[in-house]
Scaffold this active site. Structure first.
Site, PDB file in Angstrom:
ATOM      1  N   ASP A 140       0.852  -1.543  -0.148  1.00 19.08           N
ATOM      2  CA  ASP A 140      -0.177   0.085  -0.135  1.00 19.08           C
ATOM      3  C   ASP A 140       0.944   1.242  -0.100  1.00 19.08           C
ATOM      4  O   ASP A 140       1.654   1.661   0.345  1.00 19.08           O
ATOM      5  CB  ASP A 140      -1.171   0.260   1.354  1.00 19.08           C
ATOM      6  N   ARG A 191      -1.645  -0.948  -8.191  1.00 20.71           N
ATOM      7  CA  ARG A 191      -3.538   0.131  -7.902  1.00 20.71           C
ATOM      8  C   ARG A 191      -3.867   1.353  -7.958  1.00 20.71           C
ATOM      9  O   ARG A 191      -2.140   1.849  -8.305  1.00 20.71           O
ATOM     10  CB  ARG A 191      -3.977  -0.426  -6.260  1.00 20.71           C
TER      11      ARG A 191
END
Length: 315
Positions: A140, A191
């Protein structure tokens, strides 16, 4: 991310919520009531045993999943090592359950504030454990101060031969277009998100139109380049434009991109996209350190604050 960066009222509310996320007094009040406050809408339990049935149910509904042991900003090497060992155990358990799931994690949970090398070594252990069972790991992205280190660590893993790892770019950061171009030779699994942190205006766009246009450009460039693109948004306009672009370019959804959404948000939209044949992944975190995550979900969509406050009222 559903707030409108260009609207002063929403921007002010978002700043207030994100400031509260770092306030010890506010956190103490929220922690006192735990999941009863409404965090369970966005967090699939405080332990993995609570999360597993949620992941299984999502899979049964045709949804892919990832999960995260919530935690960040670790300043102690023992805690960073403990988080690493916990992720290794999570990987083994998820593989044994035979779920359609992977793990996503924050490098500050694995010791990045201590040293970049600490975070790399800990992450390499998790990625290696996942590779042994054929599982993917998503790194992330956090605040802008961690972007360079995060991308360096991602590159090191790829150079070391790990293909089961991906990373995230945030469209509200001015730098992200250049970061994307630098990553494309790796054929990355990316992402794309809008961004959920309070950043200074010299680093991040504030106008909704600019953030959205940056998002579209990143997605389209990534799709054209041939890697795998996770389009992480609840914005129906962006979802529609992504579908239209993919059709025009002849890009196959199952092989080249998917939509990603958060657990507890836009369930009807998730189901609709699956019914239309598009892969959808639901990010489904768990863990006792849910407070910062909850505050960012409230900041992203101020309407969630009303849901949260209603949970405080007696039924």
């Amino acid at each position: 991310m559903s707030f409108h960066p260009g609207e002063p009222a929403n921007r002010a509310l978002r700043a207030l919520i994100l400031t509260a996320a770092d306030n010890a007094a506010v956190r103490a009040i929220v922690d006192r009531y735990g999941m009863r406050l409404g965090a369970s809408r966005f967090v699939a339990g405080e332990v993995l045993d609570e999360c597993i049935p949620v992941l299984s149910g999502l899979n049964e509904s045709g949804l892919k999943t990832n999960t995260t042991l919530l935690g960040e900003g670790v300043l102690d090497s023992d805690r960073a090592g403990g988080a690493t060992r916990a992720y290794e155990a999570i990987v083994e358990r998820l593989a044994a359950e035979e779920l359609d799931v992977y793990v996503a994690l924050k490098l500050t949970h694995l010791g990045l504030p201590l040293a970049e090398e600490t975070a790399y070594e800990n992450l390499e252990r998790v990625v290696a454990a996942a590779a042994r069972v054929g599982m993917f790991v998503r790194i992330d992205m956090e605040e802008s101060r961690w972007v360079d280190a995060t991308l360096r660590i991602y590159r090191r893993l790829r150079v070391a031969g790990f293909d089961n790892v991906g990373v995230v770019l945030q469209s509200y950061l001015y730098r992200s277009a250049d970061d994307l171009e630098a990553l494309l030779p790796l054929q990355p699994n990316l992402r794309i998100v809008k961004g959920a942190y309070l950043e200074p205006p010299e680093l991040a766009m504030r106008d909704k139109h600019d953030v959205d246009e940056s998002y579209r450009r990143l997605v389209e460039r990534s799709l054209r380049a041939g890697g795998y693109t996770a389009v992480a948004t609840h914005d129906t306009a962006i979802i529609k434009s992504t579908i239209g672009f993919a059709k025009r370019e002849g890009i196959d959804a199952p092989g080249k991109f998917e939509f990603q959404m958060l657990y507890g948000v836009c369930e009807n939209l998730q189901e609709s996209l699956v019914e239309r044949g598009y892969p959808v992944l639901v990010a489904t975190p768990f863990g006792p350190e849910w407070y910062p995550y909850l505050m960012r979900r409230l900041a992203e969509r101020p309407a969630n604050v009303l849901f949260f406050l209603r949970a405080l009222l007696p039924s």
